[in-house]
Design a protein around this motif. Structure first.
Motif, PDB file in Angstrom:
ATOM      1  N   LEU A 144       0.829  -1.200   0.000  1.00  0.00           N
ATOM      2  CA  LEU A 144       0.000   0.000   0.000  1.00  0.00           C
ATOM      3  C   LEU A 144       0.862   1.247   0.000  1.00  0.00           C
ATOM      4  O   LEU A 144       1.710   1.427   0.848  1.00  0.00           O
ATOM      5  N   ASP A 145       0.660   2.105  -0.963  1.00  0.00           N
ATOM      6  CA  ASP A 145       1.353   3.383  -0.953  1.00  0.00           C
ATOM      7  C   ASP A 145       0.341   4.482  -1.237  1.00  0.00           C
ATOM      8  O   ASP A 145      -0.863   4.229  -1.370  1.00  0.00           O
ATOM      9  N   SER A 146       0.826   5.711  -1.327  1.00  0.00           N
ATOM     10  CA  SER A 146      -0.088   6.830  -1.469  1.00  0.00           C
ATOM     11  C   SER A 146      -0.897   6.723  -2.758  1.00  0.00           C
ATOM     12  O   SER A 146      -2.077   7.043  -2.778  1.00  0.00           O
ATOM     13  N   LEU A 147      -0.261   6.217  -3.827  1.00  0.00           N
ATOM     14  CA  LEU A 147      -1.000   6.127  -5.091  1.00  0.00           C
ATOM     15  C   LEU A 147      -2.109   5.091  -5.017  1.00  0.00           C
ATOM     16  O   LEU A 147      -3.191   5.289  -5.572  1.00  0.00           O
ATOM     17  N   LEU A 174      -3.809   4.331  -2.381  1.00  0.00           N
ATOM     18  CA  LEU A 174      -4.921   4.929  -1.634  1.00  0.00           C
ATOM     19  C   LEU A 174      -5.724   5.890  -2.514  1.00  0.00           C
ATOM     20  O   LEU A 174      -6.948   5.959  -2.424  1.00  0.00           O
ATOM     21  N   VAL A 175      -5.009   6.632  -3.370  1.00  0.00           N
ATOM     22  CA  VAL A 175      -5.710   7.522  -4.304  1.00  0.00           C
ATOM     23  C   VAL A 175      -6.608   6.704  -5.228  1.00  0.00           C
ATOM     24  O   VAL A 175      -7.747   7.077  -5.510  1.00  0.00           O
ATOM     25  N   LEU A 227      -9.251   7.684   5.045  1.00  0.00           N
ATOM     26  CA  LEU A 227      -8.661   6.454   4.513  1.00  0.00           C
ATOM     27  C   LEU A 227      -7.571   5.927   5.431  1.00  0.00           C
ATOM     28  O   LEU A 227      -7.353   4.730   5.528  1.00  0.00           O
ATOM     29  N   SER A 262      -5.765  14.686  -0.166  1.00  0.00           N
ATOM     30  CA  SER A 262      -5.314  13.591  -1.027  1.00  0.00           C
ATOM     31  C   SER A 262      -3.994  13.016  -0.515  1.00  0.00           C
ATOM     32  O   SER A 262      -3.129  13.756  -0.059  1.00  0.00           O
ATOM     33  N   PRO A 263      -3.828  11.696  -0.603  1.00  0.00           N
ATOM     34  CA  PRO A 263      -2.559  11.100  -0.163  1.00  0.00           C
ATOM     35  C   PRO A 263      -1.367  11.538  -1.025  1.00  0.00           C
ATOM     36  O   PRO A 263      -0.230  11.271  -0.654  1.00  0.00           O
ATOM     37  N   ILE A 264      -1.623  12.166  -2.166  1.00  0.00           N
ATOM     38  CA  ILE A 264      -0.481  12.656  -2.971  1.00  0.00           C
ATOM     39  C   ILE A 264      -0.522  14.184  -3.096  1.00  0.00           C
ATOM     40  O   ILE A 264       0.064  14.744  -4.029  1.00  0.00           O
ATOM     41  N   PRO A 289       0.773  13.894   3.888  1.00  0.00           N
ATOM     42  CA  PRO A 289       0.298  12.817   3.007  1.00  0.00           C
ATOM     43  C   PRO A 289       1.034  11.498   3.231  1.00  0.00           C
ATOM     44  O   PRO A 289       0.419  10.436   3.187  1.00  0.00           O
ATOM     45  N   VAL A 333      -0.489  10.024   6.273  1.00  0.00           N
ATOM     46  CA  VAL A 333      -1.821   9.493   5.956  1.00  0.00           C
ATOM     47  C   VAL A 333      -1.691   8.114   5.319  1.00  0.00           C
ATOM     48  O   VAL A 333      -2.402   7.166   5.661  1.00  0.00           O
ATOM     49  N   SER A 334      -0.749   7.971   4.409  1.00  0.00           N
ATOM     50  CA  SER A 334      -0.623   6.708   3.670  1.00  0.00           C
ATOM     51  C   SER A 334       0.050   5.615   4.481  1.00  0.00           C
ATOM     52  O   SER A 334      -0.275   4.444   4.325  1.00  0.00           O
ATOM     53  N   HIS A 335       1.019   5.977   5.299  1.00  0.00           N
ATOM     54  CA  HIS A 335       1.903   4.941   5.855  1.00  0.00           C
ATOM     55  C   HIS A 335       1.851   4.746   7.363  1.00  0.00           C
ATOM     56  O   HIS A 335       2.118   3.645   7.836  1.00  0.00           O
ATOM     57  N   HIS A 380      -1.181   2.423   8.428  1.00  0.00           N
ATOM     58  CA  HIS A 380      -1.275   1.219   7.595  1.00  0.00           C
ATOM     59  C   HIS A 380       0.006   0.386   7.612  1.00  0.00           C
ATOM     60  O   HIS A 380      -0.032  -0.820   7.430  1.00  0.00           O
TER      61      HIS A 380
END
Lengths: 79, 362
Positions: free
Chosen positions: A35-38, A40-41, A60, B99-101, B149, B152-154, B157
């Motif tokens: 799982l990476d930021s992309l 999740l997008v 998320l 947004s995560p990016i 971001p 949020v992503s890492h 998770h």
């Protein structure tokens, strides 16, 4: 209309390129893919496009499993 | 020495890109502040005058800004319709804060750092430090937005589950200190994910702590999350289950002193998570786009911050795992291991030595 947890499950599987038969509600998102930021997008945009559910990035971040995501989707604002 | 014409040309070609990129930094910040990206994302395609009208900006400035953004590839332009729009990818990067990016924070940080270069120029001569509180305020807000971001992503998770047994403890109720929390984004993300645990975010920068408190109240988390002004070397708390340092160890003047204090603050079976910018141990390993960005930020922000505090270790934002381990191990931690990594981040897990009750300054 209520959000069907199974539709969320299938949408997530599809967005992450996984075989939906291998994805259970208790499956962790990080088990499906690295799982990476992309990714999740991709999940967020699939839920938005396919089910009209808008989840912010922060939300998320809370969802560890597919079931968590379905629960968030149930409570999320709809378009 | 003779100049090699081809080498000079290659470098000059690159410089054109570099200058274009550098001058685009404030334009992106202006687009963010004026709501230009957000309006294009929600209402595009728009012609320049429409966008200006909708955002209350001057039409001539907006037209020039749009031309620069189109040339940069940050905005799409349809010449036949004379209309501008954002693709979903551009919108995810420039228009959608959650947004995560989202990358706006990086531009805000860069603009603030560029704006404060004269102080750094003085510091090059005096050798003095420049602390976070004396940087342009965009540096603090931009840094918070820049790292968010990735958290949020890492953070929930990937990084916390990679630590041995920590996620289970967080789920059942753990006591956590998030040190160097800045605007508290990381603290709030953890608190949302683990409702039975309590969190205290510490940062030396009082204004950031004020913002973090506001966000905690707004998120309805103030009963489980406190934010306090505090130093990494003397924040209060004992028998903590988890202490987290997210991208702050290298900013500290006295990282070894901080590491000793963490050891004294942790329960015997507690865990210290250190997240740092990923880097190799040698300069020649870090001559990559990411390494380059971090070295530049480190020269303008991180190293001056460290030099502004006691000891002034100046680890730098590309210290590398070996230097980070030696800081952690100097404080008596054992079992230091690389728990996780991403292209930007290195996550180290450190544990107090078994069966020895740590005593501060012992």
């Amino acid at each position: 209309m209520t959000i069907d947890a199974d539709r969320v499950r299938r949408t997530v599987a599809h967005a992450l390129g996984a075989d939906e038969s291998t994805i259970r509600p208790e499956t962790r998102l990080s088990e499906i893919t690295e799982l990476d930021s992309l990714s999740l997008v991709e999940v967020a945009s699939a839920l938005d496009d396919d089910l009209g559910i808008h989840l912010s990035g922060d939300t998320l971040s809370d969802a560890l499993t597919v079931a968590d995501l379905a629960e968030l989707a149930r409570r999320a604002p709809r378009r | 020495m003779r100049i090699d014409r081809e080498k000079a040309r290659t470098l000059l070609d690159r410089i054109v890109n570099e200058l274009g990129a550098a001058l685009t930094v404030p334009l992106v910040v202006i687009g963010d502040r004026m709501g230009l990206y957000r309006d294009l994302a929600s209402s595009g395609p728009l012609c320049a005058d429409e966008l200006a009208h909708r955002t209350g900006a001057n039409a001539r400035y907006v037209r020039e800004w749009l031309a620069a953004q189109t040339a940069a590839g940050f905005v799409d332009f349809d010449a036949d319709a004379d209309a501008y729009s954002l693709s979903p990818e551009q919108a995810a990067i420039f228009a959608n804060e959650s947004s995560p990016i989202s990358m706006q924070g990086g531009f805000e940080l860069a603009a603030g750092a560029i704006g404060g270069y004269e102080r750094i120029l003085d510091a090059f001569q005096s050798g003095e430090g420049v602390g976070w509180a004396t940087q342009h305020s965009d540096v603090c807000s931009g840094t918070g937005r820049f790292f968010r971001p990735a958290y949020v992503s890492h953070l929930v998770h990937h990084w916390l589950p990679a630590l041995d047994g920590v996620e289970t403890r967080l789920r059942h109720g753990a006591r956590v200190a998030d040190v160097g929390c800045g605007l508290g984004h990381s603290t709030l993300l953890m608190a949302r994910a683990f409702p039975k645990s309590t969190f205290v975010g510490f940062d030396a920068h009082a204004e950031s702590i004020e913002c973090a408190r506001r966000d905690a109240r707004a998120a309805g988390l103030a009963h489980r999350v406190r934010f306090e002004v505090g130093l990494a070397t003397d924040f209060p708390g004992r028998d903590l289950d988890l202490v987290t340092f997210l991208n702050c160890l290298h900013d500290l003047g006295d990282p070894v002193g901080a590491a000793r204090h963490v050891r004294a603050s942790l329960a015997d079976d507690g865990c210290w998570m250190v997240v740092e910018p990923r880097a190799g141990d040698r300069l020649e390993d870090n001559c990559t786009p990411i390494g380059r960005m971090f070295y530049a930020a480190s020269t303008l922000v991180c190293t001056p911050a460290s030099l502004s505090e006691d000891v002034g270790a100046g680890l730098g934002a590309q210290a590398g795992e070996a230097a980070l381990r030696s800081v952690i191990e100097a404080a008596g931690f054992e079992n230091v291991r690389r728990a996780a990594e991403t292209p930007f981040s290195l996550v180290l897990e450190a544990r107090p030595p078994r069966s020895i009750r740590p005593q501060e300054d012992a």
